[in-house]
Design a protein around this motif. Structure first.
Motif, PDB file in Angstrom:
ATOM      1  N   MET A   1      31.686  75.848  35.796  1.00  0.00           N
ATOM      2  CA  MET A   1      30.864  77.009  35.629  1.00  0.00           C
ATOM      3  C   MET A   1      31.660  78.059  34.866  1.00  0.00           C
ATOM      4  SD  MET A   1      29.573  79.766  38.461  1.00  0.00           S
ATOM      5  CE  MET A   1      28.390  78.763  39.248  1.00  0.00           C
ATOM      6  N   ASN A   2      31.027  78.677  33.931  1.00  0.00           N
ATOM      7  CA  ASN A   2      31.646  79.787  33.202  1.00  0.00           C
ATOM      8  C   ASN A   2      30.914  81.067  33.537  1.00  0.00           C
ATOM      9  OD1 ASN A   2      33.624  78.380  31.786  1.00  0.00           O
ATOM     10  ND2 ASN A   2      32.155  77.734  30.248  1.00  0.00           N
ATOM     11  N   VAL A   3      31.672  82.109  33.772  1.00  0.00           N
ATOM     12  CA  VAL A   3      31.108  83.422  34.036  1.00  0.00           C
ATOM     13  C   VAL A   3      31.638  84.354  32.963  1.00  0.00           C
ATOM     14  CG1 VAL A   3      31.003  85.337  35.668  1.00  0.00           C
ATOM     15  CG2 VAL A   3      31.012  82.984  36.515  1.00  0.00           C
ATOM     16  N   THR A   4      30.733  85.056  32.301  1.00  0.00           N
ATOM     17  CA  THR A   4      31.131  85.998  31.271  1.00  0.00           C
ATOM     18  C   THR A   4      31.038  87.407  31.822  1.00  0.00           C
ATOM     19  OG1 THR A   4      30.287  84.519  29.571  1.00  0.00           O
ATOM     20  CG2 THR A   4      30.662  86.798  28.931  1.00  0.00           C
ATOM     21  N   LEU A   5      32.128  88.135  31.739  1.00  0.00           N
ATOM     22  CA  LEU A   5      32.163  89.512  32.217  1.00  0.00           C
ATOM     23  C   LEU A   5      32.023  90.468  31.045  1.00  0.00           C
ATOM     24  CD1 LEU A   5      35.200  89.272  34.675  1.00  0.00           C
ATOM     25  CD2 LEU A   5      32.768  89.178  35.249  1.00  0.00           C
ATOM     26  N   ASP A   6      31.427  91.629  31.326  1.00  0.00           N
ATOM     27  CA  ASP A   6      31.404  92.647  30.278  1.00  0.00           C
ATOM     28  C   ASP A   6      32.835  93.166  30.090  1.00  0.00           C
ATOM     29  OD1 ASP A   6      31.966  94.824  32.143  1.00  0.00           O
ATOM     30  OD2 ASP A   6      29.861  94.778  32.703  1.00  0.00           O
ATOM     31  N   GLU A   7      33.046  93.893  29.025  1.00  0.00           N
ATOM     32  CA  GLU A   7      34.401  94.321  28.654  1.00  0.00           C
ATOM     33  C   GLU A   7      35.082  95.136  29.760  1.00  0.00           C
ATOM     34  OE1 GLU A   7      36.308  97.149  25.229  1.00  0.00           O
ATOM     35  OE2 GLU A   7      34.698  95.792  24.629  1.00  0.00           O
ATOM     36  N   GLN A   8      34.335  96.017  30.392  1.00  0.00           N
ATOM     37  CA  GLN A   8      34.907  96.869  31.435  1.00  0.00           C
ATOM     38  C   GLN A   8      35.352  96.046  32.644  1.00  0.00           C
ATOM     39  OE1 GLN A   8      32.155  99.787  32.917  1.00  0.00           O
ATOM     40  NE2 GLN A   8      33.687 100.810  34.167  1.00  0.00           N
ATOM     41  N   ARG A   9      34.513  95.113  33.091  1.00  0.00           N
ATOM     42  CA  ARG A   9      34.871  94.297  34.256  1.00  0.00           C
ATOM     43  C   ARG A   9      35.978  93.303  33.917  1.00  0.00           C
ATOM     44  NH1 ARG A   9      29.282  95.189  35.249  1.00  0.00           N
ATOM     45  NH2 ARG A   9      29.016  96.308  37.225  1.00  0.00           N
ATOM     46  N   ALA A  10      35.988  92.792  32.701  1.00  0.00           N
ATOM     47  CA  ALA A  10      37.054  91.883  32.290  1.00  0.00           C
ATOM     48  C   ALA A  10      38.396  92.601  32.295  1.00  0.00           C
ATOM     49  CB  ALA A  10      36.758  91.311  30.908  1.00  0.00           C
ATOM     50  N   ALA A  11      38.412  93.840  31.828  1.00  0.00           N
ATOM     51  CA  ALA A  11      39.653  94.626  31.836  1.00  0.00           C
ATOM     52  C   ALA A  11      40.107  94.905  33.263  1.00  0.00           C
ATOM     53  CB  ALA A  11      39.452  95.935  31.070  1.00  0.00           C
ATOM     54  N   LYS A  12      39.145  95.206  34.135  1.00  0.00           N
ATOM     55  CA  LYS A  12      39.496  95.472  35.539  1.00  0.00           C
ATOM     56  C   LYS A  12      40.062  94.219  36.191  1.00  0.00           C
ATOM     57  CE  LYS A  12      37.678  97.460  39.789  1.00  0.00           C
ATOM     58  NZ  LYS A  12      36.508  98.084  40.438  1.00  0.00           N
ATOM     59  N   LEU A  13      39.434  93.072  35.926  1.00  0.00           N
ATOM     60  CA  LEU A  13      39.943  91.815  36.468  1.00  0.00           C
ATOM     61  C   LEU A  13      41.357  91.554  35.970  1.00  0.00           C
ATOM     62  CD1 LEU A  13      39.512  89.157  38.042  1.00  0.00           C
ATOM     63  CD2 LEU A  13      38.614  88.187  35.912  1.00  0.00           C
ATOM     64  N   SER A  14      41.606  91.811  34.705  1.00  0.00           N
ATOM     65  CA  SER A  14      42.933  91.609  34.129  1.00  0.00           C
ATOM     66  C   SER A  14      43.968  92.499  34.813  1.00  0.00           C
ATOM     67  CB  SER A  14      42.885  91.890  32.628  1.00  0.00           C
ATOM     68  OG  SER A  14      44.137  91.654  32.050  1.00  0.00           O
ATOM     69  N   ARG A  15      43.608  93.757  35.037  1.00  0.00           N
ATOM     70  CA  ARG A  15      44.548  94.679  35.718  1.00  0.00           C
ATOM     71  C   ARG A  15      44.810  94.236  37.152  1.00  0.00           C
ATOM     72  NH1 ARG A  15      41.119  98.387  33.283  1.00  0.00           N
ATOM     73  NH2 ARG A  15      40.221  98.978  35.303  1.00  0.00           N
ATOM     74  N   LEU A  16      43.757  93.818  37.858  1.00  0.00           N
ATOM     75  CA  LEU A  16      43.935  93.355  39.243  1.00  0.00           C
ATOM     76  C   LEU A  16      44.817  92.113  39.296  1.00  0.00           C
ATOM     77  CD1 LEU A  16      40.303  93.747  40.619  1.00  0.00           C
ATOM     78  CD2 LEU A  16      42.319  94.971  41.432  1.00  0.00           C
ATOM     79  N   ALA A  17      44.578  91.176  38.396  1.00  0.00           N
ATOM     80  CA  ALA A  17      45.372  89.945  38.375  1.00  0.00           C
ATOM     81  C   ALA A  17      46.832  90.243  38.089  1.00  0.00           C
ATOM     82  CB  ALA A  17      44.806  88.974  37.335  1.00  0.00           C
ATOM     83  N   ALA A  18      47.090  91.152  37.182  1.00  0.00           N
ATOM     84  CA  ALA A  18      48.476  91.528  36.872  1.00  0.00           C
ATOM     85  C   ALA A  18      49.135  92.178  38.080  1.00  0.00           C
ATOM     86  CB  ALA A  18      48.511  92.469  35.668  1.00  0.00           C
ATOM     87  N   ARG A  19      48.368  92.984  38.781  1.00  0.00           N
ATOM     88  CA  ARG A  19      48.907  93.704  39.945  1.00  0.00           C
ATOM     89  C   ARG A  19      49.312  92.750  41.065  1.00  0.00           C
ATOM     90  NH1 ARG A  19      44.882  98.165  41.449  1.00  0.00           N
ATOM     91  NH2 ARG A  19      45.220  98.743  39.292  1.00  0.00           N
ATOM     92  N   VAL A  20      48.542  91.660  41.238  1.00  0.00           N
ATOM     93  CA  VAL A  20      48.846  90.723  42.326  1.00  0.00           C
ATOM     94  C   VAL A  20      49.569  89.464  41.830  1.00  0.00           C
ATOM     95  CG1 VAL A  20      47.013  91.546  43.846  1.00  0.00           C
ATOM     96  CG2 VAL A  20      46.529  89.702  42.245  1.00  0.00           C
ATOM     97  N   HIS A  21      49.904  89.456  40.539  1.00  0.00           N
ATOM     98  CA  HIS A  21      50.695  88.376  39.947  1.00  0.00           C
ATOM     99  C   HIS A  21      50.047  86.998  40.085  1.00  0.00           C
ATOM    100  CE1 HIS A  21      53.860  91.334  39.465  1.00  0.00           C
ATOM    101  NE2 HIS A  21      53.748  91.632  40.747  1.00  0.00           N
ATOM    102  N   VAL A  22      48.760  86.933  39.764  1.00  0.00           N
ATOM    103  CA  VAL A  22      48.061  85.644  39.723  1.00  0.00           C
ATOM    104  C   VAL A  22      47.281  85.563  38.412  1.00  0.00           C
ATOM    105  CG1 VAL A  22      47.829  85.447  42.234  1.00  0.00           C
ATOM    106  CG2 VAL A  22      45.985  86.470  40.917  1.00  0.00           C
ATOM    107  N   ALA A  23      46.902  84.364  38.052  1.00  0.00           N
ATOM    108  CA  ALA A  23      46.100  84.172  36.838  1.00  0.00           C
ATOM    109  C   ALA A  23      44.718  84.782  37.046  1.00  0.00           C
ATOM    110  CB  ALA A  23      45.982  82.682  36.524  1.00  0.00           C
ATOM    111  N   GLU A  24      44.143  85.303  35.962  1.00  0.00           N
ATOM    112  CA  GLU A  24      42.818  85.922  36.043  1.00  0.00           C
ATOM    113  C   GLU A  24      41.780  84.950  36.597  1.00  0.00           C
ATOM    114  OE1 GLU A  24      41.789  87.586  32.255  1.00  0.00           O
ATOM    115  OE2 GLU A  24      43.641  88.745  32.155  1.00  0.00           O
ATOM    116  N   GLY A  25      41.816  83.709  36.138  1.00  0.00           N
ATOM    117  CA  GLY A  25      40.852  82.716  36.605  1.00  0.00           C
ATOM    118  C   GLY A  25      40.965  82.456  38.096  1.00  0.00           C
ATOM    119  N   THR A  26      42.200  82.424  38.607  1.00  0.00           N
ATOM    120  CA  THR A  26      42.418  82.212  40.034  1.00  0.00           C
ATOM    121  C   THR A  26      41.830  83.358  40.837  1.00  0.00           C
ATOM    122  OG1 THR A  26      44.438  80.969  39.599  1.00  0.00           O
ATOM    123  CG2 THR A  26      44.195  81.899  41.812  1.00  0.00           C
TER     124      THR A  26
END
Length: 78
Positions: A1-26
């Protein structure tokens, strides 16, 4: 399954993933799994959730029109 996020949510996901040191997909899979687990299966709530998706009805109608004219991709080709 692929989920497409809008630009704002994709950026937020990227920041959260960086903060917890995991891959965005995970992180995305974990968040989606939690949301699904917490979702209320009451039909009224499901309808309200679907109604809240921008352009959902229009996209569903487009999909029906595309299927009716054969503008589809066979599952084997996915």
């Amino acid at each position: 399954m692929n989920v497409t996020l809008d630009e704002q949510r994709a950026a937020k996901l990227s920041r959260l993933a960086a903060r917890v040191h995991v891959a965005e997909g995970t992180l995305a899979r974990s968040l989606l799994s939690s949301a699904i687990d917490d979702a209320d299966p009451d039909p009224d709530n499901v309808v309200a959730l679907l109604d809240a998706i921008p352009s959902a009805f229009d996209r569903a109608q487009l999909g029906l029109r595309q299927a009716a004219v054969g503008d589809t991709i066979p599952l084997a080709d996915l």
